[in-house]
Write a protein that holds these residues in place. Sequence first.
Motif, PDB file in Angstrom:
ATOM      1  N   ALA A   1      13.868  -8.923   2.283  1.00 12.34           N
ATOM      2  CA  ALA A   1      15.195  -9.352   2.869  1.00 12.34           C
ATOM      3  C   ALA A   1      14.909  -9.323   4.302  1.00 12.34           C
ATOM      4  O   ALA A   1      15.598 -10.014   5.143  1.00 12.34           O
ATOM      5  CB  ALA A   1      16.271  -8.265   2.311  1.00 12.34           C
ATOM      6  N   LEU A   2      14.313  -8.297   5.001  1.00 15.06           N
ATOM      7  CA  LEU A   2      14.466  -8.264   6.261  1.00 15.06           C
ATOM      8  C   LEU A   2      13.319  -9.576   6.949  1.00 15.06           C
ATOM      9  O   LEU A   2      13.739  -9.796   8.205  1.00 15.06           O
ATOM     10  CB  LEU A   2      13.631  -7.113   6.827  1.00 15.06           C
ATOM     11  CG  LEU A   2      14.630  -5.598   6.705  1.00 15.06           C
ATOM     12  CD1 LEU A   2      13.652  -4.552   7.264  1.00 15.06           C
ATOM     13  CD2 LEU A   2      15.604  -5.990   7.516  1.00 15.06           C
ATOM     14  N   THR A   3      12.685 -10.236   6.173  1.00 17.17           N
ATOM     15  CA  THR A   3      11.914 -11.340   6.662  1.00 17.17           C
ATOM     16  C   THR A   3      12.822 -12.073   7.053  1.00 17.17           C
ATOM     17  O   THR A   3      12.638 -13.054   8.283  1.00 17.17           O
ATOM     18  CB  THR A   3      11.122 -11.953   5.429  1.00 17.17           C
ATOM     19  OG1 THR A   3      10.030 -10.832   4.997  1.00 17.17           O
ATOM     20  CG2 THR A   3      10.273 -13.114   5.836  1.00 17.17           C
TER      21      THR A   3
ATOM     22  N   PHE B   1      11.299  -0.376   8.756  1.00 19.38           N
ATOM     23  CA  PHE B   1      12.464  -0.422   8.468  1.00 19.38           C
ATOM     24  C   PHE B   1      12.608  -0.818   6.824  1.00 19.38           C
ATOM     25  O   PHE B   1      13.607  -0.860   6.511  1.00 19.38           O
ATOM     26  CB  PHE B   1      13.240  -1.624   9.338  1.00 19.38           C
ATOM     27  CG  PHE B   1      13.604  -1.018  10.493  1.00 19.38           C
ATOM     28  CD1 PHE B   1      14.721  -0.244  10.945  1.00 19.38           C
ATOM     29  CD2 PHE B   1      12.772  -1.477  11.789  1.00 19.38           C
ATOM     30  CE1 PHE B   1      15.073   0.130  12.214  1.00 19.38           C
ATOM     31  CE2 PHE B   1      13.095  -0.959  13.153  1.00 19.38           C
ATOM     32  CZ  PHE B   1      14.053  -0.226  13.248  1.00 19.38           C
ATOM     33  N   SER B   2      11.529  -1.349   6.141  1.00 20.66           N
ATOM     34  CA  SER B   2      11.703  -1.418   4.839  1.00 20.66           C
ATOM     35  C   SER B   2      11.007  -0.200   4.027  1.00 20.66           C
ATOM     36  O   SER B   2      10.293   0.321   4.216  1.00 20.66           O
ATOM     37  CB  SER B   2      10.595  -2.823   4.679  1.00 20.66           C
ATOM     38  OG  SER B   2      11.219  -3.830   5.313  1.00 20.66           O
ATOM     39  N   ALA B   3      12.071   0.241   2.943  1.00 19.34           N
ATOM     40  CA  ALA B   3      11.735   1.230   2.004  1.00 19.34           C
ATOM     41  C   ALA B   3      10.753   0.546   1.084  1.00 19.34           C
ATOM     42  O   ALA B   3       9.998   1.423   0.366  1.00 19.34           O
ATOM     43  CB  ALA B   3      12.766   1.652   1.613  1.00 19.34           C
ATOM     44  N   ASN B   4      10.595  -0.680   0.760  1.00 14.53           N
ATOM     45  CA  ASN B   4       9.776  -1.354  -0.293  1.00 14.53           C
ATOM     46  C   ASN B   4       9.597  -2.691  -0.049  1.00 14.53           C
ATOM     47  O   ASN B   4      10.251  -3.335   0.813  1.00 14.53           O
ATOM     48  CB  ASN B   4      10.387  -1.002  -1.525  1.00 14.53           C
ATOM     49  CG  ASN B   4      11.984  -1.235  -1.649  1.00 14.53           C
ATOM     50  OD1 ASN B   4      12.313  -2.606  -1.382  1.00 14.53           O
ATOM     51  ND2 ASN B   4      12.710  -0.742  -2.171  1.00 14.53           N
TER      52      ASN B   4
ATOM     53  N   HIS C   1       8.789   9.445  11.855  1.00 11.51           N
ATOM     54  CA  HIS C   1       9.907  10.048  11.027  1.00 11.51           C
ATOM     55  C   HIS C   1      10.309   9.755   9.760  1.00 11.51           C
ATOM     56  O   HIS C   1      11.066  10.423   8.994  1.00 11.51           O
ATOM     57  CB  HIS C   1      11.120  10.077  11.854  1.00 11.51           C
ATOM     58  CG  HIS C   1      11.266  10.662  13.300  1.00 11.51           C
ATOM     59  ND1 HIS C   1      10.570  10.182  14.236  1.00 11.51           N
ATOM     60  CD2 HIS C   1      11.436  11.928  13.453  1.00 11.51           C
ATOM     61  CE1 HIS C   1      10.633  11.084  15.356  1.00 11.51           C
ATOM     62  NE2 HIS C   1      11.191  12.296  14.891  1.00 11.51           N
ATOM     63  N   ARG C   2       9.646   8.722   9.073  1.00  9.16           N
ATOM     64  CA  ARG C   2       9.625   8.032   7.754  1.00  9.16           C
ATOM     65  C   ARG C   2       9.114   9.255   6.950  1.00  9.16           C
ATOM     66  O   ARG C   2       7.907   9.930   6.889  1.00  9.16           O
ATOM     67  CB  ARG C   2       9.215   6.826   7.491  1.00  9.16           C
ATOM     68  CG  ARG C   2       9.892   5.755   8.092  1.00  9.16           C
ATOM     69  CD  ARG C   2       9.561   4.387   7.566  1.00  9.16           C
ATOM     70  NE  ARG C   2      10.093   4.339   6.237  1.00  9.16           N
ATOM     71  CZ  ARG C   2      10.892   3.541   5.706  1.00  9.16           C
ATOM     72  NH1 ARG C   2      11.705   3.208   6.678  1.00  9.16           N
ATOM     73  NH2 ARG C   2      11.118   3.631   4.628  1.00  9.16           N
ATOM     74  N   THR C   3       9.793   9.442   5.851  1.00 10.64           N
ATOM     75  CA  THR C   3       9.268  10.543   4.882  1.00 10.64           C
ATOM     76  C   THR C   3       8.469   9.738   3.608  1.00 10.64           C
ATOM     77  O   THR C   3       7.630  10.333   2.926  1.00 10.64           O
ATOM     78  CB  THR C   3      10.279  11.428   4.196  1.00 10.64           C
ATOM     79  OG1 THR C   3      11.249  10.305   3.721  1.00 10.64           O
ATOM     80  CG2 THR C   3      11.118  12.118   5.080  1.00 10.64           C
TER      81      THR C   3
ATOM     82  N   ASP D   1       0.645  -1.142  -0.058  1.00 12.05           N
ATOM     83  CA  ASP D   1      -0.024  -0.011   0.213  1.00 12.05           C
ATOM     84  C   ASP D   1       0.937   0.980  -0.071  1.00 12.05           C
ATOM     85  O   ASP D   1       0.385   2.235  -0.530  1.00 12.05           O
ATOM     86  CB  ASP D   1      -0.961  -0.020   1.273  1.00 12.05           C
ATOM     87  CG  ASP D   1      -2.034  -1.133   0.903  1.00 12.05           C
ATOM     88  OD1 ASP D   1      -2.428  -1.440  -0.122  1.00 12.05           O
ATOM     89  OD2 ASP D   1      -2.529  -1.446   2.169  1.00 12.05           O
ATOM     90  N   ARG D   2       2.020   1.284   0.855  1.00 12.25           N
ATOM     91  CA  ARG D   2       2.923   2.423   0.663  1.00 12.25           C
ATOM     92  C   ARG D   2       3.406   2.764  -0.756  1.00 12.25           C
ATOM     93  O   ARG D   2       3.610   3.561  -1.230  1.00 12.25           O
ATOM     94  CB  ARG D   2       3.756   2.148   1.825  1.00 12.25           C
ATOM     95  CG  ARG D   2       4.719   3.409   1.645  1.00 12.25           C
ATOM     96  CD  ARG D   2       5.576   3.662   3.193  1.00 12.25           C
ATOM     97  NE  ARG D   2       6.685   2.641   3.195  1.00 12.25           N
ATOM     98  CZ  ARG D   2       7.216   1.897   4.439  1.00 12.25           C
ATOM     99  NH1 ARG D   2       7.023   2.618   5.456  1.00 12.25           N
ATOM    100  NH2 ARG D   2       8.170   1.241   4.148  1.00 12.25           N
ATOM    101  N   ASP D   3       4.054   1.427  -1.266  1.00 16.04           N
ATOM    102  CA  ASP D   3       4.600   1.456  -2.674  1.00 16.04           C
ATOM    103  C   ASP D   3       3.615   2.049  -3.749  1.00 16.04           C
ATOM    104  O   ASP D   3       4.146   2.753  -4.574  1.00 16.04           O
ATOM    105  CB  ASP D   3       5.081   0.189  -2.967  1.00 16.04           C
ATOM    106  CG  ASP D   3       6.392  -0.407  -2.196  1.00 16.04           C
ATOM    107  OD1 ASP D   3       6.835   0.441  -1.388  1.00 16.04           O
ATOM    108  OD2 ASP D   3       6.595  -1.588  -2.401  1.00 16.04           O
TER     109      ASP D   3
END
Length: 240
Positions: A167-169, A158-161, A237-239, A86-88
């Motif tokens: 990868a973080l999984t 912590f994930s940008a996409n 704080h994420r943009t 949803d963010r992407d």
Amino acid sequence: MNLFPGTIAGLLRADALNVSRDPMLMIGIVMSLLPVPLIVIFGPLAETAAHETFGITGVARMLGALAVLMPGAMLGWVTGFMLLEDRDEAVLMALETTPVGRNGFIAYRLVVTIILTLIVSAGIGFFVLPDLPWTTAFLMAIITASHAVLTALFLLAFSANRVEGLALTKLINLALLAPLAALIAPPWRYLAAIVPAFWIGEMAGLSPATLSPLPATLLALATAALFVILLLARLRHRTD
């Protein structure tokens, strides 16, 4: 934040449709339930084989503790990954202009995840750890639900996409082993208590000297609450 019953029903239908169309998310949901038939069928065999070959007992109980935690890991991952999508696709940004709001939508997803995890995890506990009191199984499910929330928020914070989320999984999945730290002699095993899921191993009886279920649950929830506060602070704080 305005989440009326009609709005919630619409969001639930949309989420169910999105999950049904994504094979990866469907696999995540199936994986939360898969350990149950495997442990019920093969748990006694694994217990016998481990005892006869290595002199190890309690293998079925170890597997049961991990199975109880599995819904938190899998359903939390599904929720986190859906929020990343949803963010992407700028859906979260668009929601800022609606009565639901971005924060309201995230809260809705987390509450649904908590409810589903509680139901699934408690049911699993009754099947794979039948000798435990039902109250203990339910308290373990509460800890599992907190693990689901932390998993989802960690991915979002912590994930940008979605690629970074995958990868973080791998890192997040290490927390699945936290209940096994209860096998370590005290006081060293309590170093793992920073992970709320650790207390599931304590409550499952993996160690002869364990804390009683209610204090263990309160400690787990206190730790989880602290992590939630930190993760929400990072999200603010994420943009993106």
